[in-house]
Design a protein around this motif. Structure first.
Motif, mmCIF file in Angstrom:
data_model
loop_
_atom_site.group_PDB
_atom_site.id
_atom_site.type_symbol
_atom_site.label_atom_id
_atom_site.label_comp_id
_atom_site.label_asym_id
_atom_site.label_seq_id
_atom_site.Cartn_x
_atom_site.Cartn_y
_atom_site.Cartn_z
ATOM 1 N N ILE A 1 0.843 -1.201 0.000
ATOM 2 C CA ILE A 1 0.000 0.000 0.000
ATOM 3 C C ILE A 1 0.880 1.255 0.000
ATOM 4 O O ILE A 1 0.592 2.240 -0.688
ATOM 5 C CB ILE A 1 -0.941 0.002 1.216
ATOM 6 N N GLY A 2 1.981 1.210 0.766
ATOM 7 C CA GLY A 2 2.882 2.356 0.802
ATOM 8 C C GLY A 2 3.508 2.644 -0.549
ATOM 9 O O GLY A 2 3.665 3.815 -0.941
ATOM 10 N N SER B 1 3.827 10.963 -6.332
ATOM 11 C CA SER B 1 4.540 10.662 -7.580
ATOM 12 C C SER B 1 6.020 11.049 -7.530
ATOM 13 O O SER B 1 6.824 10.519 -8.285
ATOM 14 C CB SER B 1 3.869 11.371 -8.755
ATOM 15 N N ASP B 2 6.387 11.999 -6.657
ATOM 16 C CA ASP B 2 7.788 12.407 -6.582
ATOM 17 C C ASP B 2 8.582 11.565 -5.581
ATOM 18 O O ASP B 2 9.761 11.831 -5.340
ATOM 19 C CB ASP B 2 7.888 13.886 -6.203
ATOM 20 N N ARG B 3 7.955 10.554 -5.000
ATOM 21 C CA ARG B 3 8.628 9.677 -4.054
ATOM 22 C C ARG B 3 9.232 8.465 -4.761
ATOM 23 O O ARG B 3 8.872 8.148 -5.902
ATOM 24 C CB ARG B 3 7.639 9.187 -2.987
ATOM 25 N N GLN B 4 10.132 7.780 -4.075
ATOM 26 C CA GLN B 4 10.741 6.557 -4.598
ATOM 27 C C GLN B 4 10.610 5.464 -3.526
ATOM 28 O O GLN B 4 11.603 5.001 -2.962
ATOM 29 C CB GLN B 4 12.204 6.793 -4.954
ATOM 30 N N PRO B 5 9.375 5.041 -3.248
ATOM 31 C CA PRO B 5 9.158 4.076 -2.162
ATOM 32 C C PRO B 5 9.587 2.664 -2.562
ATOM 33 O O PRO B 5 9.695 2.346 -3.749
ATOM 34 C CB PRO B 5 7.644 4.139 -1.950
ATOM 35 N N PHE B 6 9.819 1.825 -1.569
ATOM 36 C CA PHE B 6 10.116 0.422 -1.847
ATOM 37 C C PHE B 6 9.456 -0.444 -0.787
ATOM 38 O O PHE B 6 9.185 -0.011 0.336
ATOM 39 C CB PHE B 6 11.628 0.166 -1.889
ATOM 40 N N TRP B 7 9.214 -1.680 -1.172
ATOM 41 C CA TRP B 7 8.566 -2.676 -0.309
ATOM 42 C C TRP B 7 9.552 -3.820 -0.128
ATOM 43 O O TRP B 7 9.870 -4.519 -1.080
ATOM 44 C CB TRP B 7 7.286 -3.146 -0.979
ATOM 45 N N ARG B 8 10.079 -3.975 1.078
ATOM 46 C CA ARG B 8 11.103 -4.987 1.337
ATOM 47 C C ARG B 8 10.484 -6.351 1.552
ATOM 48 O O ARG B 8 9.614 -6.542 2.386
ATOM 49 C CB ARG B 8 11.937 -4.610 2.555
ATOM 50 N N ARG C 1 9.094 1.428 -6.803
ATOM 51 C CA ARG C 1 8.249 2.206 -7.712
ATOM 52 C C ARG C 1 9.108 3.272 -8.376
ATOM 53 O O ARG C 1 9.820 4.028 -7.702
ATOM 54 C CB ARG C 1 7.113 2.855 -6.930
ATOM 55 N N ALA C 2 9.039 3.328 -9.703
ATOM 56 C CA ALA C 2 9.810 4.331 -10.441
ATOM 57 C C ALA C 2 9.241 4.460 -11.846
ATOM 58 O O ALA C 2 8.885 3.458 -12.478
ATOM 59 C CB ALA C 2 11.284 3.934 -10.517
ATOM 60 N N GLU C 3 9.149 5.674 -12.328
ATOM 61 C CA GLU C 3 8.736 5.970 -13.700
ATOM 62 C C GLU C 3 7.391 5.330 -14.051
ATOM 63 O O GLU C 3 7.206 4.802 -15.151
ATOM 64 C CB GLU C 3 9.814 5.510 -14.691
ATOM 65 N N GLY C 4 6.442 5.393 -13.119
ATOM 66 C CA GLY C 4 5.104 4.890 -13.395
ATOM 67 C C GLY C 4 4.997 3.378 -13.404
ATOM 68 O O GLY C 4 3.986 2.831 -13.872
ATOM 69 N N ALA D 1 15.701 5.832 -10.840
ATOM 70 C CA ALA D 1 16.764 6.248 -9.924
ATOM 71 C C ALA D 1 17.638 5.084 -9.504
ATOM 72 O O ALA D 1 18.848 5.247 -9.308
ATOM 73 C CB ALA D 1 16.153 6.930 -8.696
ATOM 74 N N PHE D 2 17.072 3.863 -9.372
ATOM 75 C CA PHE D 2 17.878 2.745 -8.899
ATOM 76 C C PHE D 2 18.847 2.228 -9.956
ATOM 77 O O PHE D 2 19.775 1.483 -9.648
ATOM 78 C CB PHE D 2 16.976 1.604 -8.413
#
Length: 429
Positions: free
Chosen positions: A290-291, A297-304, A312-315, A392-393
Motif C-alpha cells: 500500500i505504501g 509521484s515524486d517519491r521513490q518508495p520500496f517494499w522490502r 516504484r519508479a517511472e510509473g 533512480a535505482f
C-alpha cells in the motif's frame, strides 16, 4: 485396487520421463515406495530408477541410516546415491533440513526427470492442519500438490491419496525393514504434535477425517488454479516496460492499471507475479505494498521482501533481487583495452568504435556530470537521464565513458556517431 495398482496408475503420466529418482529416507513410507517400484519394473519397462539418501548429521542414530539404505537398495538392485549436508543450527531445524534435502534433489534432476517422494494421505492432512493453524491462504491450504516443478524436472507424490495403514500392511506382508526417526516422537515439533495428539483425537470423533482434509486440500488446489488463471488475465493488462528500457532485464508492471484493480485482485496478481523470486509476504506485511502504491509521484518508495525489493519508479513497479545491492562503483577505474569489459557485479559492457582512443575511461555517475555532444557543446547528464526515463535505482550503475572530466558516451542511451556503448546489466540470477 491394490497398493501396487494405485502406484502404477499414479505414475502412468510419467512413464516417458528420462529418469526416475526416489527420495529415500530409509523410513517406512519411502521404503515401501521403492519396493513397489522395484516390483513394477519386473513386469514392465520403466524409466531408469535411482534412489537418493540425504544424510543431515543432526543425530547420532542417523549415522546408521546410509548403511541401511545401501543394503536395502542392493537387495532390490536399485542404484543409490548418498549425499551429506551440513545444517546450520537455527530455530527451525525441520525447515532447514527440508531445504537442504531439496537442494540436493535439484542437483540430480535434469529436463524431463522426475523425483518421487513418499508423502501419504496422513502427511497431507497434517500439512493442511499445520498451515490452517498458521493462518495460511488458499495457496497454503492447497497443501502438497501431487506434482510440481522442481529444478529442471518435476516432483511427483504417487502415495498422496494412500493411507499410512496401507503402507504398514504392505511392509509387513513383504517382510520389509525400515528405520525409525526418534525425532518423530518429539511433541515439541508442531507436525509431531498434530500427528500423535490432534489427529488421533479428531479421528475418534470423525473416523474419515484424514480423507476429508485431503479432499479439502484438493478443493483448495482447484480454487488456487482459478485464482492463478485470473492473475494471468490481469497480468496481461499490466505487464509492460517502458520502450526505452527494453534492455533492462528486471521484471516490471505498469502501476496505474494495477492500482485500478480491486485490492483483492491486486494482491492475487502480485502473489502470482512475485512467487518465482521470493517468499510471499504474510497478511500483516501487505502494508508495504500500500505504501508503494499510494506514495506521491515524486517519491521513490520500496517494499522490502525476503529475497528482494519491490520499487516504484517511472510509473512502474520493479522487482529488484538483493543481488543488485552488491554493486559498488569503487571498483572501476581506467581501462585501456576497450572491447568487452566485465563489470564487477554489474554485467558486461561491449564497446565499439572507441578502440583507437586511449584517452578514455569507464566510470559511474557521481553527480553533476556533463555530457559532451559536440566539440563545443555539452549539457547536464541528468537531463538525458530524465528525458530517457531512467529509474533512480539504475542511474548509479549505468556505465559512462569519460574523456577527462566530461562524459562522451552513456551506455545504451547516447554515443558519438560510429561508436556504441552497449551494457548488458545483471538480471535475476
Amino acid at each position: 485396487m491394490s497398493l501396487l495398482q494405485s502406484v502404477q496408475l499414479a505414475l502412468q503420466p510419467y512413464r516417458q520421463a528420462k529418469a526416475w529418482y526416489l527420495a529415500l529416507s530409509g523410513g517406512l513410507d519411502s521404503s515401501v515406495l521403492l519396493h513397489i517400484l522395484a516390483q513394477l519394473r519386473k513386469a514392465e519397462p520403466l524409466p531408469p530408477l535411482t534412489a537418493i539418501h540425504v544424510h543431515h548429521g543432526l543425530q547420532k542414530v542417523a549415522d546408521d541410516w546410509p548403511a541401511h539404505c545401501t543394503q536395502f537398495c542392493a537387495a532390490l538392485q536399485v542404484p543409490l546415491r548418498l549425499r551429506s549436508v551440513r545444517i546450520n543450527q537455527q530455530s527451525n531445524l525441520e525447515e532447514a533440513a527440508r531445504r537442504a534435502r531439496y537442494e540436493v534433489f535439484e542437483q540430480f534432476l535434469g529436463p524431463e526427470d522426475v523425483l518421487l517422494t513418499a508423502q501419504h494421505q496422513g502427511d497431507q492432512a497434517e500439512t493442511l492442519l499445520f498451515r490452517l493453524l498458521r493462518g495460511a491462504g488458499v495457496r497454503g491450504l492447497a497443501a502438497m500438490p501431487r506434482v510440481r516443478p522442481l529444478g529442471q524436472g518435476r516432483l511427483v507424490r504417487p502415495l498422496i491419496s494412500i493411507e499410512r495403514a496401507q503402507l504398514e500392511a504392505y511392509a509387513l506382508k513383504e517382510g520389509l525393514t525400515w528405520v525409525e526417526d526418534p525425532t518423530n516422537q518429539r511433541l515439541d515439533f508442531s507436525r509431531n504434535y498434530l500427528r500423535h495428539f490432534v489427529l488421533p483425537e479428531l479421528q475418534r470423533r470423525w473416523p474419515k477425517v484424514q480423507l476429508s482434509l485431503a479432499r479439502t486440500a484438493e478443493h483448495m488446489a482447484e480454487a488456487q488454479g482459478l485464482l492463478d488463471e485470473l492473475a494471468l488475465q490481469d497480468l496481461a493488462g499490466v505487464r509492460s516496460k517502458p520502450e526505452a528500457l527494453a534492455w533492462l532485464p528486471l521484471p516490471s508492471l505498469a502501476l496505474k492499471p494495477l492500482a485500478d484493480l480491486s485490492e483483492a485482485r491486486q494482491r492475487n496478481l502480485l502473489r502470482y507475479w512475485l512467487a518465482p523470486w521470493t517468499t510471499l509476504p504474510d497478511a500483516a506485511h501487505w502494508a508495504g505494498w500500500i505504501g508503494v502504491r499510494d506514495a506521491a509521484s515524486d517519491r521513490q518508495p520500496f517494499w522490502r521482501l525476503a529475497q528482494g525489493d519491490v520499487l516504484r519508479a517511472e510509473g512502474h513497479i520493479w522487482w529488484l533481487p538483493h543481488a543488485w545491492k552488491k554493486f559498488s562503483a569503487a571498483g572501476l577505474s581506467s581501462i585501456k583495452d576497450l572491447t568487452e569489459v566485465q563489470l564487477l557485479d554489474n554485467g558486461v559492457l561491449q564497446v565499439q568504435g572507441f578502440a583507437g582512443d586511449t584517452n578514455v575511461r569507464i566510470g559511474y555517475r557521481q553527480g553533476g556530470e556533463r555530457l559532451k555532444y559536440s566539440v563545443q557543446g555539452s549539457f547536464e547528464l541528468k537531463r538525458l537521464l530524465n528525458q530517457s526515463g531512467i529509474p533512480a535505482f539504475v542511474r548509479p550503475r549505468l556505465p559512462l565513458m569519460f574523456q577527462g572530466e566530461e562524459v562522451v558516451a552513456v551506455a545504451n542511451l547516447w554515443a558519438p556517431a560510429g561508436c556504441n556503448l552497449r551494457w548488458q546489466p545483471p538480471g535475476l540470477s
